[in-house]
Design an enzyme around this catalytic site. Sequence first.
Site, PDB file in Angstrom:
ATOM      1  N   ASP A 294       0.861  -1.178   0.000  1.00 21.02           N
ATOM      2  CA  ASP A 294       0.000   0.000   0.000  1.00 21.02           C
ATOM      3  C   ASP A 294       0.903   1.235   0.000  1.00 21.02           C
ATOM      4  O   ASP A 294       2.064   1.162   0.434  1.00 21.02           O
ATOM      5  CB  ASP A 294      -0.893  -0.036   1.243  1.00 21.02           C
ATOM      6  CG  ASP A 294      -1.624   1.277   1.460  1.00 21.02           C
ATOM      7  OD1 ASP A 294      -2.342   1.713   0.546  1.00 21.02           O
ATOM      8  OD2 ASP A 294      -1.472   1.858   2.553  1.00 21.02           O
TER       9      ASP A 294
ATOM     10  N   ASP B 210      -0.179   5.066   0.734  1.00 25.42           N
ATOM     11  CA  ASP B 210      -0.415   6.160   1.681  1.00 25.42           C
ATOM     12  C   ASP B 210      -0.222   5.702   3.118  1.00 25.42           C
ATOM     13  O   ASP B 210      -0.897   4.790   3.604  1.00 25.42           O
ATOM     14  CB  ASP B 210      -1.831   6.715   1.508  1.00 25.42           C
ATOM     15  CG  ASP B 210      -2.035   7.361   0.142  1.00 25.42           C
ATOM     16  OD1 ASP B 210      -1.031   7.614  -0.548  1.00 25.42           O
ATOM     17  OD2 ASP B 210      -3.198   7.601  -0.229  1.00 25.42           O
TER      18      ASP B 210
END
Length: 306
Positions: free
Chosen positions: A59, A61
């Site tokens: 991922d 962010d």
Amino acid sequence: MAALGWLTPRRRSATARSVLAGEASAEAARKSSRDVPQAAEREPEFPVLGDDKAAAFFDLDNTVMQGAALFHFGRGLYKRKFFETRDLARFAWQQAWFRLAGVEDPEHMQEARDSALSIVKGHRVAELETIGEEIYDEYMADRIWPGTRALAQAHLDAGQKVWLVTAAPVEIAQVIARRLGLTGALGTVAESVAGVYTGALVGEPLHGPAKAEAVRALAAAEGLDLNRCAAYSDSHNDIPMLSLVGHPYAINPDAKLRRHAREQDWRLRDYRTGRKAAKVGIPAAAGVGAVAGGTAAAIALSRRRR
């Protein structure tokens, strides 16, 4: 001791003591080795060198980068006069919310995506890709978590592919992946016609269960064994993706993910405070994600192979 008969009594005695000391030391070493856990009982080396059926999915962010890529991208567009001050204030509020809450709020993320789509409508894809390179240097490069970057590098050093999987626009995600030396990225695909953005999305944002579908589609296309793959995220929204692989990691986790990771004995890493915890665990199989995730993955793969 008969072999020592030619020595003087004093030298024979000293030699005998040396032999005795050596034998005693060897026996102590053997006993000590029996007392420590054997290699088979310890966590195996990970990632496994040369395992071409394994890959890692990160991922973006707050996992790889502090804050949200879309908000940093908005700052860069404002600097280039893509929109007005009132729009910048909205981006600033959304980024402040993200940093304070530490989680992805669907309403805020949707508003940010809608804002970004309206801003890029009518612009050429090539133009945004070039600007993305500049924005990475200006706002993103110094926000990469060194700890997570080191985890990604460990997979690369082991000969494995490493992919970003994010709800951010795929063009931005690909810029970040390229600048970090990663294999590539899956991201949200904005519709374009003749190389110009229309202001609409293809399918839905690559978020939550859609990420799991994107990872599943990419693994199938790349011939990967998901049980040998790893995934990394900070958000409970990515539990479907984390549950899909054999080696899930919670990175800088929100409260819900931290609780779930502890319940499942998943590995945890927190680079926000220097705390680090590690536990070995085998995750459950993932549930079925959104069909839109598979669509987004296929589109991203098609773009990557052009």
